[in-house]
Motif scaffolding. Structure first.
Motif, PDB file in Angstrom:
ATOM      1  N   HIS C  88       1.050  -1.186  -0.060  1.00 12.77           N
ATOM      2  CA  HIS C  88       0.345  -0.008   0.233  1.00 12.77           C
ATOM      3  C   HIS C  88       0.586   1.064   0.228  1.00 12.77           C
ATOM      4  CE1 HIS C  88      -3.247  -3.031   1.266  1.00 12.77           C
ATOM      5  NE2 HIS C  88      -3.541  -1.981   1.337  1.00 12.77           N
ATOM      6  N   ALA C  89       0.276   1.957  -0.839  1.00 18.91           N
ATOM      7  CA  ALA C  89       0.880   3.813  -0.530  1.00 18.91           C
ATOM      8  C   ALA C  89      -0.219   4.274  -0.365  1.00 18.91           C
ATOM      9  CB  ALA C  89       1.240   4.507  -1.915  1.00 18.91           C
ATOM     10  N   THR C  90      -0.428   4.970   0.826  1.00 17.09           N
ATOM     11  CA  THR C  90      -1.632   5.731   1.837  1.00 17.09           C
ATOM     12  C   THR C  90      -1.246   7.601   2.368  1.00 17.09           C
ATOM     13  OG1 THR C  90      -1.257   5.881   3.562  1.00 17.09           O
ATOM     14  CG2 THR C  90      -3.061   3.989   2.986  1.00 17.09           C
ATOM     15  N   SER C  91      -2.155   8.486   0.803  1.00 18.77           N
ATOM     16  CA  SER C  91      -1.726   9.609   1.578  1.00 18.77           C
ATOM     17  C   SER C  91      -2.620  10.246   2.470  1.00 18.77           C
ATOM     18  CB  SER C  91      -0.722  10.199   0.325  1.00 18.77           C
ATOM     19  OG  SER C  91      -1.780   9.988  -0.649  1.00 18.77           O
ATOM     20  N   GLY C  92      -2.931  12.089   2.066  1.00 18.15           N
ATOM     21  CA  GLY C  92      -4.098  12.041   2.196  1.00 18.15           C
ATOM     22  C   GLY C  92      -5.377  11.838   3.325  1.00 18.15           C
ATOM     23  N   LEU C  93      -4.859  12.097   4.295  1.00 17.84           N
ATOM     24  CA  LEU C  93      -5.163  11.458   6.059  1.00 17.84           C
ATOM     25  C   LEU C  93      -5.500  12.930   6.382  1.00 17.84           C
ATOM     26  CD1 LEU C  93      -5.843   9.544   7.757  1.00 17.84           C
ATOM     27  CD2 LEU C  93      -4.066   9.942   9.416  1.00 17.84           C
ATOM     28  N   VAL C  94      -7.162  12.682   6.584  1.00 17.59           N
ATOM     29  CA  VAL C  94      -7.284  14.387   6.867  1.00 17.59           C
ATOM     30  C   VAL C  94      -8.863  14.014   7.428  1.00 17.59           C
ATOM     31  CG1 VAL C  94      -7.080  15.777   5.052  1.00 17.59           C
ATOM     32  CG2 VAL C  94      -9.333  14.890   5.155  1.00 17.59           C
ATOM     33  N   TYR C 109      -6.176   6.026  -0.960  1.00 20.72           N
ATOM     34  CA  TYR C 109      -4.266   4.901  -1.062  1.00 20.72           C
ATOM     35  C   TYR C 109      -3.906   4.094  -2.586  1.00 20.72           C
ATOM     36  CZ  TYR C 109      -8.174   1.612  -2.348  1.00 20.72           C
ATOM     37  OH  TYR C 109      -9.670   0.822  -2.666  1.00 20.72           O
ATOM     38  N   ILE C 110      -2.859   3.786  -2.795  1.00 22.59           N
ATOM     39  CA  ILE C 110      -2.725   2.962  -3.768  1.00 22.59           C
ATOM     40  C   ILE C 110      -1.760   1.714  -4.020  1.00 22.59           C
ATOM     41  CG2 ILE C 110      -0.823   3.077  -5.881  1.00 22.59           C
ATOM     42  CD1 ILE C 110      -0.856   6.093  -5.435  1.00 22.59           C
ATOM     43  N   VAL C 111      -2.055   0.891  -4.145  1.00 22.54           N
ATOM     44  CA  VAL C 111      -1.732  -0.428  -3.706  1.00 22.54           C
ATOM     45  C   VAL C 111      -0.932  -1.772  -5.158  1.00 22.54           C
ATOM     46  CG1 VAL C 111      -2.507  -2.864  -3.031  1.00 22.54           C
ATOM     47  CG2 VAL C 111      -3.829  -1.474  -2.286  1.00 22.54           C
ATOM     48  N   VAL C 112      -0.145  -1.227  -4.909  1.00 20.45           N
ATOM     49  CA  VAL C 112       0.679  -2.365  -5.812  1.00 20.45           C
ATOM     50  C   VAL C 112       1.621  -3.623  -5.302  1.00 20.45           C
ATOM     51  CG1 VAL C 112       3.182  -2.839  -6.840  1.00 20.45           C
ATOM     52  CG2 VAL C 112       2.647  -0.413  -6.238  1.00 20.45           C
ATOM     53  N   ILE C 113       0.395  -4.508  -6.374  1.00 21.40           N
ATOM     54  CA  ILE C 113       1.082  -5.962  -6.576  1.00 21.40           C
ATOM     55  C   ILE C 113       1.850  -7.014  -7.569  1.00 21.40           C
ATOM     56  CG2 ILE C 113      -1.017  -6.581  -8.946  1.00 21.40           C
ATOM     57  CD1 ILE C 113      -2.769  -8.266  -6.831  1.00 21.40           C
ATOM     58  N   THR C 114       2.444  -7.854  -6.233  1.00 19.81           N
ATOM     59  CA  THR C 114       3.655  -8.435  -7.037  1.00 19.81           C
ATOM     60  C   THR C 114       2.606  -9.628  -7.461  1.00 19.81           C
ATOM     61  OG1 THR C 114       5.364  -6.442  -6.629  1.00 19.81           O
ATOM     62  CG2 THR C 114       5.537  -9.400  -7.359  1.00 19.81           C
ATOM     63  N   SER C 115       2.477 -10.296  -8.679  1.00 24.01           N
ATOM     64  CA  SER C 115       1.941 -11.801  -8.903  1.00 24.01           C
ATOM     65  C   SER C 115       2.638 -12.558  -8.744  1.00 24.01           C
ATOM     66  CB  SER C 115       1.223 -11.249  -9.970  1.00 24.01           C
ATOM     67  OG  SER C 115       3.006 -11.898 -11.151  1.00 24.01           O
ATOM     68  N   GLN C 116       2.799 -13.993  -8.058  1.00 19.79           N
ATOM     69  CA  GLN C 116       3.412 -14.847  -8.050  1.00 19.79           C
ATOM     70  C   GLN C 116       5.054 -15.027  -9.367  1.00 19.79           C
ATOM     71  OE1 GLN C 116       1.463 -18.970  -7.830  1.00 19.79           O
ATOM     72  NE2 GLN C 116       2.998 -19.170  -6.246  1.00 19.79           N
ATOM     73  N   ALA C 117       4.327 -15.010 -10.250  1.00 18.05           N
ATOM     74  CA  ALA C 117       5.106 -14.083 -11.718  1.00 18.05           C
ATOM     75  C   ALA C 117       6.233 -13.345 -11.230  1.00 18.05           C
ATOM     76  CB  ALA C 117       4.538 -13.934 -12.750  1.00 18.05           C
ATOM     77  N   GLY C 118       6.200 -12.546 -10.198  1.00 19.19           N
ATOM     78  CA  GLY C 118       6.795 -11.430  -9.750  1.00 19.19           C
ATOM     79  C   GLY C 118       6.795 -10.220 -10.761  1.00 19.19           C
ATOM     80  N   GLU C 119       5.770 -10.098 -11.152  1.00 19.95           N
ATOM     81  CA  GLU C 119       5.871  -8.340 -11.953  1.00 19.95           C
ATOM     82  C   GLU C 119       5.088  -7.600 -11.276  1.00 19.95           C
ATOM     83  OE1 GLU C 119       6.210  -7.613 -15.030  1.00 19.95           O
ATOM     84  OE2 GLU C 119       7.176  -9.383 -15.080  1.00 19.95           O
ATOM     85  N   SER C 120       5.275  -6.989 -10.783  1.00 19.93           N
ATOM     86  CA  SER C 120       4.870  -5.308  -9.810  1.00 19.93           C
ATOM     87  C   SER C 120       3.860  -4.427 -11.298  1.00 19.93           C
ATOM     88  CB  SER C 120       5.574  -5.043  -9.220  1.00 19.93           C
ATOM     89  OG  SER C 120       6.403  -5.655  -8.532  1.00 19.93           O
ATOM     90  N   SER C 121       2.805  -4.107 -10.210  1.00 19.74           N
ATOM     91  CA  SER C 121       2.108  -3.193 -11.282  1.00 19.74           C
ATOM     92  C   SER C 121       0.895  -2.267  -9.938  1.00 19.74           C
ATOM     93  CB  SER C 121       1.283  -3.321 -11.966  1.00 19.74           C
ATOM     94  OG  SER C 121      -0.051  -4.975 -11.838  1.00 19.74           O
TER      95      SER C 121
END
Lengths: 161, 161, 161
Positions: C88-94, C109-121
């Motif tokens: 997770h990347a979180t921001s803008g908390l008010v 929030y933004i969530v970056v996922i890394t798959s079992q194959a190792g790809e992050s997006s």
């Protein structure tokens, strides 16, 4: 030179200011955006390439808060429907100087955009160079310069970063 | 066991340390990077696969601050021109233990890279496992282990994460 | 109306809560996730489209902490092996309101996922609408509504956001 505890206290206040700033942009409450600046302010968006070369010519600039308000009006008139959503992630906030009541800071940002079609991707990355001052008991931006790394020129009607 | 207010205070100081650390990397001031560590330190980059399997064999490791300084020199000599920009987003910072003056923390990171061609994308995600100590009135890393999720082996000349 | 120093103090505590929450999800310690909520709680995941149209019908909802615990059990039984990693990347908390001991907040929030194959997006972006209360001297969520921008319906077995 500030004492560590003073620096942490000031830094926390500026971090909270940045969160409130991001909150307004990410939730499309653009009308509140100019209120983060003092009237006699500067807002610029500058390509990193220009900035690093010593010619920080902005592609977008506002010389006072009135120009910020005009910009919001233009955006509202041009884009009747919201057509994308921004989500910022900010980090690396540091105080680079404190002098004569002006606090200068540097920080990194990443913006993820979700298009109307529902696709989310990295839209832009870069840094903020800010000057912050106290006004009526609150921190406001006197200058915010957005230096973007990404080689994609934001259009004239782009939402503020 | 710390009182809540003590924990929040310590946590805020370590959050600020992380922001300063990220600021140096994101703005290519690598010469300042070794200064975030005590002389007798450890810096490792470890694939998550190895770490989870109980064999945390690093692909990059430095056993003291001198090795960090050597690494920066190598990077500067090999890469005459800056060819990419990093922007970190960090989150999930928690204190996992406090013992004998050593504070252990865990946190998540995402790094977005902008290539020389101007394309921004997610480069890497993972976590930091840090040990932090006080030295000369400032927090410094005694150990920083970077465990990356992404299956992309950073090259030997990669910029520090 | 809180004094500025009180607001900063409260805000810092809620920021730290969010970091601890993210830490549990990002490091796959889902069994600790329900402990962030009071027993009589609400957890919902809602598409932004529905939310903005005034019909905030969730695609996933839990009406108490027992349902959160059940959900974790289901996830553990269905997914024997961990097959992806979130960051997770979180921001803008008010803080949007404080009333009767309930603090309401909004954050991005933004969530970056890394798959079992190792790809992050980038997997997902959106916002949290939280209600936080004190229980046994700690902040816990009474309500957490996750409104996601991305047009990708999380499956019934998706890991909590």
């Amino acid at each position: 030179m500030m004492k560590p505890q003073e620096r942490i206290q000031l830094w926390t206040e500026l971090l909270e200011l940045q969160h409130r700033y991001v909150n307004v942009l990410d939730n499309n409450r653009l009308e509140e955006w100019p209120g983060f600046f003092v009237e006699d302010c500067r807002y610029e968006i500058i390509p990193k390439e220009n900035f690093d070369a010593g010619f920080p010519v902005p592609i977008i600039y506002c010389r006072n808060a009135g120009m910020l308000r005009d910009r919001v009006l233009s955006l509202r008139n041009a884009n009747i429907y919201e057509d994308h959503v921004y989500r910022h992630a900010t980090s690396g906030l540091v105080i680079t100087s404190v002098a004569d009541g002006v606090v200068s800071t540097e920080s990194s940002y990443i913006v993820v955009i979700t298009s109307q079609a529902g696709e989310s991707s990295v839209y832009q990355a870069g840094k903020y160079l800010d000057e912050v001052v106290q006004e009526d008991g609150a921190w406001r931006y006197r200058s915010k310069r957005v230096v973007y790394d990404t080689l994609r020129v934001p259009t004239l009607l782009a939402t503020p970063i």
